[in-house]
Write a protein that holds these residues in place. Structure first.
Motif, PDB file in Angstrom:
ATOM      1  N   THR A 166     -10.418   6.037 -13.846  1.00 47.24           N
ATOM      2  CA  THR A 166     -11.165   6.357 -12.643  1.00 47.24           C
ATOM      3  C   THR A 166     -10.198   6.542 -11.488  1.00 47.24           C
ATOM      4  O   THR A 166      -9.058   6.081 -11.515  1.00 47.24           O
ATOM      5  N   ASN A 167     -10.675   7.237 -10.442  1.00 51.23           N
ATOM      6  CA  ASN A 167      -9.878   7.388  -9.235  1.00 51.23           C
ATOM      7  C   ASN A 167      -9.993   6.134  -8.383  1.00 51.23           C
ATOM      8  O   ASN A 167     -11.035   5.494  -8.327  1.00 51.23           O
ATOM      9  N   HIS A 168      -8.921   5.803  -7.697  1.00 52.92           N
ATOM     10  CA  HIS A 168      -8.919   4.610  -6.853  1.00 52.92           C
ATOM     11  C   HIS A 168      -7.725   4.662  -5.912  1.00 52.92           C
ATOM     12  O   HIS A 168      -6.721   5.317  -6.201  1.00 52.92           O
ATOM     13  N   PRO A 169      -7.810   3.967  -4.779  1.00 55.60           N
ATOM     14  CA  PRO A 169      -6.616   3.826  -3.944  1.00 55.60           C
ATOM     15  C   PRO A 169      -5.548   3.062  -4.723  1.00 55.60           C
ATOM     16  O   PRO A 169      -5.853   2.150  -5.495  1.00 55.60           O
ATOM     17  N   LEU A 170      -4.294   3.429  -4.523  1.00 56.18           N
ATOM     18  CA  LEU A 170      -3.228   2.714  -5.210  1.00 56.18           C
ATOM     19  C   LEU A 170      -3.140   1.285  -4.682  1.00 56.18           C
ATOM     20  O   LEU A 170      -3.082   1.057  -3.469  1.00 56.18           O
ATOM     21  N   GLY A 171      -3.138   0.327  -5.606  1.00 61.06           N
ATOM     22  CA  GLY A 171      -3.113  -1.070  -5.213  1.00 61.06           C
ATOM     23  C   GLY A 171      -2.642  -1.942  -6.345  1.00 61.06           C
ATOM     24  O   GLY A 171      -1.740  -1.565  -7.102  1.00 61.06           O
ATOM     25  N   ARG A 172      -3.271  -3.085  -6.520  1.00 62.99           N
ATOM     26  CA  ARG A 172      -2.763  -4.113  -7.411  1.00 62.99           C
ATOM     27  C   ARG A 172      -2.771  -3.716  -8.887  1.00 62.99           C
ATOM     28  O   ARG A 172      -3.619  -2.949  -9.340  1.00 62.99           O
ATOM     29  N   CYS A 173      -1.800  -4.259  -9.620  1.00 64.39           N
ATOM     30  CA  CYS A 173      -1.693  -4.064 -11.065  1.00 64.39           C
ATOM     31  C   CYS A 173      -2.425  -5.191 -11.788  1.00 64.39           C
ATOM     32  O   CYS A 173      -2.667  -6.262 -11.233  1.00 64.39           O
ATOM     33  N   ARG A 174      -2.752  -4.950 -13.048  1.00 63.10           N
ATOM     34  CA  ARG A 174      -3.485  -5.929 -13.838  1.00 63.10           C
ATOM     35  C   ARG A 174      -2.711  -7.223 -13.974  1.00 63.10           C
ATOM     36  O   ARG A 174      -1.471  -7.238 -13.986  1.00 63.10           O
ATOM     37  N   ARG A 175      -3.444  -8.320 -14.110  1.00 65.67           N
ATOM     38  CA  ARG A 175      -2.819  -9.639 -14.154  1.00 65.67           C
ATOM     39  C   ARG A 175      -2.252  -9.970 -15.533  1.00 65.67           C
ATOM     40  O   ARG A 175      -1.585 -11.001 -15.697  1.00 65.67           O
TER      41      ARG A 175
ATOM     42  N   THR B 295       0.848  -1.190   0.000  1.00 72.08           N
ATOM     43  CA  THR B 295       0.000   0.000   0.000  1.00 72.08           C
ATOM     44  C   THR B 295       0.882   1.237   0.000  1.00 72.08           C
ATOM     45  O   THR B 295       2.103   1.149   0.193  1.00 72.08           O
ATOM     46  N   ALA B 296       0.260   2.392  -0.194  1.00 69.85           N
ATOM     47  CA  ALA B 296       0.974   3.659  -0.179  1.00 69.85           C
ATOM     48  C   ALA B 296       0.198   4.654   0.675  1.00 69.85           C
ATOM     49  O   ALA B 296      -0.936   4.396   1.092  1.00 69.85           O
ATOM     50  N   ASP B 297       0.824   5.775   0.951  1.00 70.65           N
ATOM     51  CA  ASP B 297       0.183   6.873   1.669  1.00 70.65           C
ATOM     52  C   ASP B 297      -1.206   7.110   1.069  1.00 70.65           C
ATOM     53  O   ASP B 297      -1.349   7.341  -0.134  1.00 70.65           O
ATOM     54  N   SER B 298      -2.221   7.065   1.912  1.00 69.93           N
ATOM     55  CA  SER B 298      -3.602   7.160   1.421  1.00 69.93           C
ATOM     56  C   SER B 298      -3.932   8.520   0.837  1.00 69.93           C
ATOM     57  O   SER B 298      -4.973   8.680   0.191  1.00 69.93           O
ATOM     58  N   ARG B 299      -3.064   9.513   1.034  1.00 71.40           N
ATOM     59  CA  ARG B 299      -3.303  10.826   0.425  1.00 71.40           C
ATOM     60  C   ARG B 299      -3.015  10.820  -1.073  1.00 71.40           C
ATOM     61  O   ARG B 299      -3.402  11.757  -1.782  1.00 71.40           O
ATOM     62  N   PHE B 300      -2.345   9.802  -1.569  1.00 77.89           N
ATOM     63  CA  PHE B 300      -2.149   9.649  -3.008  1.00 77.89           C
ATOM     64  C   PHE B 300      -3.389   9.004  -3.619  1.00 77.89           C
ATOM     65  O   PHE B 300      -3.829   7.937  -3.190  1.00 77.89           O
TER      66      PHE B 300
END
Length: 352
Positions: free
Chosen positions: A66-75, A40-45
């Motif tokens: 779309t906006n989203h929390p930074l997380g997993r990349c496509r498979r 995960t990363a700083d939630s302000r990003f």
């Protein structure tokens, strides 16, 4: 700070993890510190489009655009990307090498500007699966009083400036980033240097490359700075790393190295440690500073990892007035031409 600076300005004459609070602190203090190496990363990003963390397991990625929390990349990544599930050896992946992909990471929390700002980060542009790489990475500052939840136009505008796609009269004008103050384009392809597609719309002085949109791109391997803008007005060219300031091309780059790194393949089932070792030679470390008022100056330094350390590539007068606070972001895209574009170890601190 909402007014547009309608001038070309003056051409250059002259790893850790964890987060720090973006509060006004002593000049030596760190305002933001995000490695992007974890799950995960700083939630302000705020993530936008294809932006994701390779430290997280791959899987169903967030919906594009779309906006989203930074997380997993496509498979189903394209190109020689770092492996997923790689924490603590991950990266912020703005794009892989799929065509027509856009990604951004936006820090929508104000940070103080009164003591100036110094920003350092690592960036990678490599692994194109097409005849040439594209598009490039931008780092930008915006007025902290404005919302920063959406980047500007992509393609040659690198997520900062405005764009009328291919200058088609029937196309829809795409606005630049809201409350833009300063956009630094680490431009591999070279369209960010030119004012084609109505970049710099409304500016009194224009790019030396002119306002016509035509291939090939006028400024490959050039770092270009653009100034304040809102909507479809402004984002004027301020400075660029070219030795030619005239309207007759070509416009050769004065960079002492290449923004693009020479890495074409990543071994199958590569480990995070091995991928990190392979990526190390194609890393470029960027440092951007903006001094406080009065008479603010901006600089861009790059460490090309050639043993010479940071080298000054741009120095120019920063736009005035300087906003009371900044927000910031990173953006990148691909089109018919592709590249893998990564960010790591972002640190912001007061400049003075």
């Amino acid at each position: 700070m909402t007014r547009v600076v309608a001038s070309i300005g003056v051409f250059a004459a002259v790893a850790s993890t964890g987060h720090a609070a973006a509060a006004h602190q002593a000049p030596e203090s760190v305002l933001v510190n995000e490695s992007f190496t974890g799950v995960t990363a700083d939630s302000r990003f705020i993530g936008y489009g294809a932006a994701c963390l390779t430290g997280a397991p791959r899987g169903q990625a967030a919906a594009e655009a779309t906006n989203h929390p930074l997380g997993r990349c496509r498979r189903d990544p394209a190109g020689p990307v770092p492996p997923g599930d790689a924490a603590p050896r991950g990266y912020l992946q703005l794009t892989d090498a799929h065509m027509e992909e856009t990604g951004a990471a936006l820090f929508d929390s104000p940070i103080p500007a009164e003591d100036g700002l110094e920003v350092t980060f690592e960036q990678w542009q490599y692994g194109n699966t097409t005849r040439a790489p594209a598009d490039g990475i931008s780092f930008f500052l915006t007025d902290g009083a404005a919302s920063l939840t959406t980047p500007g136009a992509f393609g040659g505008s690198l997520g900062y400036a405005q764009k009328l796609p291919e200058d088609r009269s029937t196309a829809q004008f795409v606005p630049g980033v809201n409350g833009g103050y300063l956009g630094i384009g680490l431009d591999v392809l070279g369209d960010y240097f030119g004012d084609g597609e109505r970049r710099g719309n409304g500016c009194e002085k224009r790019s030396p490359a002119g306002t016509r949109f035509r291939p090939p791109a006028p400024g490959p391997n050039i770092v270009t700075a653009r100034g304040p803008g809102n909507g479809v007005e402004g984002y004027c060219l301020l400075d660029a790393t070219t030795s030619n300031k005239t309207s007759t091309g070509p416009w050769p780059s004065t960079l002492p190295g290449y923004l693009h790194g020479d890495l074409k393949k990543m071994p199958a089932n590569v480990t995070p440690a091995r991928a990190e070792a392979l990526l190390e030679p194609v890393k470029r470390v960027i440092r951007v500073t903006v001094s406080p008022e009065p008479n603010p100056m901006a600089t861009v330094d790059i460490d090309f990892r050639d043993g010479r350390g940071f080298q000054r590539v741009l120095r120019f007068r920063a736009p005035e007035p300087v906003p009371d606070t900044y927000k910031f972001g990173f953006a990148a895209s691909t089109g018919p031409l592709t590249d893998v574009q990564l960010i790591r170890r972002v640190v912001l601190r007061p400049q003075s």
